[in-house]
Design a protein around this motif. Structure first.
Motif, short mmCIF file in Angstrom:
data_model
loop_
_atom_site.label_atom_id
_atom_site.label_comp_id
_atom_site.label_asym_id
_atom_site.label_seq_id
_atom_site.Cartn_x
_atom_site.Cartn_y
_atom_site.Cartn_z
N PRO B 346 -11.32 -37.83 12.35
CA PRO B 346 -11.14 -39.25 12.64
C PRO B 346 -12.27 -40.08 12.02
O PRO B 346 -13.44 -39.78 12.23
CB PRO B 346 -11.20 -39.33 14.16
CG PRO B 346 -10.90 -37.96 14.64
CD PRO B 346 -11.34 -37.02 13.57
N GLY B 347 -11.91 -41.11 11.26
CA GLY B 347 -12.92 -42.01 10.71
C GLY B 347 -13.71 -41.47 9.54
O GLY B 347 -14.67 -42.08 9.09
N HIS B 348 -13.30 -40.32 9.02
CA HIS B 348 -14.07 -39.64 7.98
C HIS B 348 -14.22 -40.49 6.71
O HIS B 348 -15.29 -40.56 6.12
CB HIS B 348 -13.37 -38.31 7.65
CG HIS B 348 -14.21 -37.36 6.87
ND1 HIS B 348 -13.69 -36.24 6.28
CD2 HIS B 348 -15.52 -37.36 6.57
CE1 HIS B 348 -14.65 -35.60 5.65
NE2 HIS B 348 -15.77 -36.25 5.81
N ASN B 350 -14.29 -43.64 6.28
CA ASN B 350 -15.26 -44.73 6.43
C ASN B 350 -16.68 -44.25 6.15
O ASN B 350 -17.46 -44.92 5.51
CB ASN B 350 -15.20 -45.30 7.85
CG ASN B 350 -13.82 -45.82 8.17
OD1 ASN B 350 -13.41 -46.82 7.64
ND2 ASN B 350 -13.10 -45.10 9.00
N VAL B 351 -16.99 -43.06 6.64
CA VAL B 351 -18.33 -42.51 6.43
C VAL B 351 -18.54 -42.20 4.96
O VAL B 351 -19.59 -42.50 4.39
CB VAL B 351 -18.53 -41.24 7.29
CG1 VAL B 351 -19.85 -40.57 6.96
CG2 VAL B 351 -18.47 -41.57 8.76
N ALA B 354 -19.06 -45.42 3.21
CA ALA B 354 -20.34 -46.01 3.60
C ALA B 354 -21.48 -45.32 2.85
O ALA B 354 -22.45 -45.95 2.46
CB ALA B 354 -20.54 -45.89 5.11
N GLU B 355 -21.33 -44.03 2.65
CA GLU B 355 -22.36 -43.28 1.93
C GLU B 355 -22.50 -43.82 0.51
O GLU B 355 -23.59 -43.79 -0.07
CB GLU B 355 -22.01 -41.79 1.90
CG GLU B 355 -23.17 -40.93 1.42
CD GLU B 355 -22.77 -39.50 1.16
OE1 GLU B 355 -21.56 -39.22 1.05
OE2 GLU B 355 -23.68 -38.66 1.05
N GLU B 359 -19.67 -51.76 1.92
CA GLU B 359 -19.93 -52.43 3.20
C GLU B 359 -18.78 -52.17 4.15
O GLU B 359 -17.62 -52.22 3.76
CB GLU B 359 -20.09 -53.95 3.00
CG GLU B 359 -21.41 -54.34 2.37
CD GLU B 359 -21.31 -54.40 0.86
OE1 GLU B 359 -20.19 -54.19 0.36
OE2 GLU B 359 -22.33 -54.64 0.20
N TYR B 360 -19.12 -51.94 5.42
CA TYR B 360 -18.07 -51.54 6.35
C TYR B 360 -17.06 -52.66 6.61
O TYR B 360 -15.92 -52.40 6.98
CB TYR B 360 -18.63 -51.00 7.66
CG TYR B 360 -19.41 -51.99 8.48
CD1 TYR B 360 -18.75 -52.92 9.26
CD2 TYR B 360 -20.81 -51.98 8.50
CE1 TYR B 360 -19.46 -53.84 10.02
CE2 TYR B 360 -21.52 -52.89 9.25
CZ TYR B 360 -20.84 -53.81 10.00
OH TYR B 360 -21.53 -54.71 10.75
N MET B 362 -15.55 -54.30 4.50
CA MET B 362 -14.50 -54.27 3.47
C MET B 362 -13.46 -53.21 3.79
O MET B 362 -12.42 -53.13 3.15
CB MET B 362 -15.11 -53.97 2.11
CG MET B 362 -16.17 -54.96 1.71
SD MET B 362 -16.54 -54.86 -0.03
CE MET B 362 -15.08 -55.58 -0.71
N LEU B 363 -13.78 -52.36 4.76
CA LEU B 363 -12.85 -51.29 5.15
C LEU B 363 -11.93 -51.83 6.23
O LEU B 363 -12.38 -52.18 7.31
CB LEU B 363 -13.63 -50.09 5.68
CG LEU B 363 -14.78 -49.59 4.80
CD1 LEU B 363 -15.61 -48.56 5.53
CD2 LEU B 363 -14.23 -49.02 3.51
N GLU B 365 -8.65 -51.50 8.77
CA GLU B 365 -7.79 -50.53 9.44
C GLU B 365 -6.31 -50.81 9.16
O GLU B 365 -5.94 -51.93 8.85
CB GLU B 365 -8.03 -50.56 10.95
CG GLU B 365 -9.37 -49.96 11.33
CD GLU B 365 -9.62 -50.04 12.82
OE1 GLU B 365 -8.64 -49.96 13.58
OE2 GLU B 365 -10.78 -50.17 13.21
#
Lengths: 102, 459
Positions: B346-348, B350-351, B354-355, B359-360, B362-363, B365
Motif C-alpha cells: 500500500p502506498g509504495h 508514492n515512496v 518521493a525518493e 513533490e507529494y 503532485m501525486l 489519488e
C-alpha cells in the motif's frame, strides 16, 4: 463459558481498554491518506515491536541458570529490537523524502 | 517503583497514539514517527531498570548485549535497504516481531499451564506469532524473487483448513488437559510455523499488498495478546493500534483490487477463466516514437502520468521526474495518477516517486484524479497495465471486472510505454492498447523516457 465471563469480569479494565483501543486505532488510522500508507505500515510495524517489553520481562524473570528461558528471551529481545529500531529508522528515512513544492 | 513504571507506560501509550495520528499528514509525519520512537525507547528503558527484582548482573549484560546486537542489525538494514525493497523489508521485520511473540509464549506456557485463561492467551500468542513469522518469511522470499512458483494442488484449501482446525483442536486439548510438556509446546509451535508457510505459499504476487497488510495486522494482534498476558497496557494498546492499521489497509487493498479477503487467501489469480478466446478480435495497435510524443506533450495543456511498478523495475523514477519538471517549466500542467495498488505494498509508488524528489502534492489519488482525465490532453502510462484495463468496467467475464481503475480512456491521447505486448501481472489482455486514441511507445521505460526528455529539451 462461565470461566470466560469470570475472566472478563475480573479483568474489566483490560477488556475496556481492549475495546476502546480498537476504536481509537480505527479512527486514527482511517483518515490517513494513501500517499502515506507505506510509511504508516512500516511505522506501525515498528510499534508492533513493543513485544520486546515482554521479551525483556522474560529475561528479567529468568533464573541465571535457566539457560533455555534465557536463550529464548535473548533471541526474542534481539528480534524485537531489530523490529523496533529498523522499523522506526526506515520510516524516518522514507518520511524525509516527502517534500512539497513551495 | 511500580508507579514510575506505570506512568512511563502511560506516556509511551500516549506517544503511540499521537505518533500515529501525526503520521496521517505529510508535514507532521516525520515528527509523529519520532514521537512514537521516543515513547518506545522510554518503555524499553523503563522495563529494564524500573522494578523491585534482584537481578544478577549477568542478565543485565545479556539484555544489553541483545539490544546492542539487534539495534545495530536493525539500523544497518534500515539505512541500506532500497526503496523498491520496502515490501520485503516490512515482511521481514514483521516476521521478527511475530517470532518474538511466539518465543515469549514458549517460555511462559510451562509457568502458567494451570491457569486456563492465561494458557489460552499464551497458546494463541504462540500460534499467531508462529504463523506471522513463517508466513512473513515466505512473503519475503516471494517478493524478492527467491520463491517463485505458485503451488497449486487440488484440494489445497481444504487440506489447509483441516490443518488449521487440527492446530486449534490440539491447542484446546493442551489447555484442557493441562498439558504443559515442552514437547507439546514445541509441537504447537512447529504446527503454527507449517501453517504459516502453507497459508502464504499459494498466494499470487499481485495479491502481495493484501498479504503484507494482513501479516502486519497479525503481528500487532500477537503483541496485544502478549500485553494481556502481562497485563501490560503499553503492549496491549500498541498491539491493537498496529492490528487496526493492518486491518484497515487490508480492507483498502482488497477494495482496490475488487477482491474479497477470502478470495485472496483461498485462490490465486490467473486461474482457468482468464483466457476468453475473444482476445484476437481486439483490433490493431498503433505505435509511436519519442519525438512524436515530445511534440504532443510540448503543445499539451494538461498531462497526466500513470506510473506502475514497471517504472520502478526499469529504474526510471528519476527520468520521469525530469520529464515532469521539464514539462512544468514549459507551462504544461503535469500530475501523477496513483492507483492504490501501484507497487507491491500500500502506498509504495508514492515512496518510490518521493525518493526521486517528486513533490507529494503532485501525486493524486485515484478518486481525485479520475474526474480530471476528461481534461487531459495526453496521458502517459508507464509500467502499469491492469490498473488501466477497461475490462474492469465493461467485461463481466474478466477476472478484474469491478476493480476500480484509472479512467485513462477519457483522455484525448493515451501513450502507453511497454517493453512488448505481454499481458500484465494478472495475465489479462488489455483492450486499452487497441483503442484508437492509444499509441504504443515500445521499449524499456528508462531508455524511452530518456529519449523523450532529450527530444523535449531540443524544442
Amino acid at each position: 463459558m462461565n470461566e470466560f465471563l469470570e475472566f472478563v469480569n475480573s479483568n474489566l479494565q483490560i477488556t475496556y481498554i481492549l475495546i476502546l483501543s480498537i476504536f481509537v486505532g480505527i479512527e486514527v488510522i482511517k483518515s490517513i491518506p494513501a500517499v502515506l500508507h507505506t510509511p504508516l505500515m512500516s511505522g506501525a510495524n515498528a510499534l508492533s515491536g513493543v513485544v520486546i517489553v515482554g521479551a525483556i520481562l522474560v529475561m528479567l524473570h529468568s533464573a541465571p541458570d535457566d539457560y533455555l528461558a534465557l536463550s529464548l528471551g535473548f533471541i526474542a529481545v534481539v528480534l524485537g529490537i531489530i523490529n523496533v529500531v529498523g522499523g522506526f529508522a526506515v520510516t524516518n528515512r522514507m518520511l524525509r523524502m516527502f517534500k512539497k513544492k513551495k | 517503583m511500580g508507579i514510575v513504571l506505570n506512568i512511563i507506560y502511560l506516556i509511551a501509550t500516549i506517544t503511540f497514539i499521537v505518533g500515529l495520528k501525526k503520521l496521517g499528514h505529510p508535514e507532521t509525519a516525520k515528527n509523529g514517527n519520532l514521537i512514537a520512537a521516543m515513547g518506545m525507547g522510554l518503555a524499553i528503558v523503563g522495563t529494564i531498570f524500573i522494578h523491585d527484582l534482584n537481578i544478577s548482573p549477568v542478565i543485565y549484560i545479556l539484555i544489553g548485549l541483545a539490544i546492542l546486537i539487534g539495534s545495530i542489525m536493525g539500523w544497518l538494514i534500515a539505512i541500506k535497504v532500497e526503496m523498491t525493497k520496502m515490501p520485503e523489508l516490512v515482511s521481514l521485520f514483521n516476521g521478527f516481531g511475530g517470532a518474538s511473540a511466539a518465543l515469549i509464549g514458549l517460555v511462559e506456557f510451562s509457568k502458567n499451564v494451570d491457569d486456563s485463561m492465561q494458557a489460552i492467551t499464551i497458546v494463541s500468542g504462540i500460534i499467531i506469532g508462529a504463523i506471522t513469522f513463517s508466513g512473513s518469511l515466505i512473503a519475503w522470499g516471494k517478493l524478492n524473487g527467491s520463491l517463485r512458483s505458485v503451488v497449486k494442488i487440488p484440494q489445497y484449501n481444504a487440506i489447509n483448513n483441516i490443518f488449521f482446525i487440527g492446530i486449534i483442536a490440539f491447542a484446546i486439548f493442551m489447555i484442557a488437559a493441562g498439558e504443559g510438556s515442552q514437547i507439546a509446546i514445541y509441537g504447537l509451535l512447529a504446527a503454527g510455523l507449517i501453517y504459516g508457510i502453507l497459508f502464504v505459499l499459494p498466494i499470487g504476487g499481485a495479491d502481495m499488498p493484501v498479504v503484507i497488510s494482513l501479516l502486519n495486522s497479525l503481528t500487532g494482534i500477537a503483541a496485544a495478546i502478549t500485553g494481556i498476558l502481562y497485563s501490560n497496557m503499553v503492549m496491549l494498546v500498541g498491539g491493537i493500534l498496529v492490528g487496526s492499521a493492518g486491518i484497515i489497509l487490508t480492507v483498502a487493498m482488497c477494495k482496490a483490487m475488487n477482491r474479497t479477503l477470502g478470495s485472496v487467501i483461498f485462490g490465486a489469480f490467473g486461474g482457468d477463466n482468464t483466457v476468453t478466446g475473444e482476445n484476437k478480435a481486439l483490433g490493431s495497435i498503433k505505435t509511436t516514437n519519442p519525438s512524436d510524443v515530445a511534440v504532443m506533450m510540448n503543445y499539451a495543456t494538461n498531462v497526466i502520468i500513470v506510473p506502475g511498478y514497471g517504472l520502478a523495475v526499469a529504474q526510471a523514477q528519476h527520468v520521469i521526474h525530469e520529464l515532469e519538471e521539464l514539462l512544468s517549466k514549459k507551462g504544461v500542467n503535469v500530475k501523477y495518477a496513483i492507483h492504490p495498488v501501484a507497487g507491491r505494498m500500500p502506498g509504495h509508488m508514492n515512496v518510490l516517486l518521493a525518493e526521486s524528489n517528486v513533490e507529494y502534492n503532485m501525486l493524486v489519488e485515484m478518486d481525485d484524479i479520475n474526474p480530471q482525465f476528461n481534461n487531459a490532453d495526453v496521458v502517459l502510462v508507464v509500467g502499469a497495465n491492469d490498473v488501466v484495463n477497461p475490462a474492469a468496467h465493461n467485461d463481466p467475464a474478466s477476472p478484474i471486472y469491478g476493480m476500480p481503475i484509472l479512467d485513462v480512456e477519457k483522455a484525448k491521447h493515451i501513450i502507453v510505454n511497454k517493453r512488448g505486448m505481454n499481458a500484465g501481472y494478472a495475465g489479462i489482455e488489455n483492450e486499452l492498447f487497441y483503442n484508437s486514441k492509444t499509441s504504443m511507445l515500445f521499449g524499456d521505460a528508462k531508455a524511452a523516457l530518456t529519449d523523450l526528455v532529450a527530444e523535449l529539451k531540443n524544442m
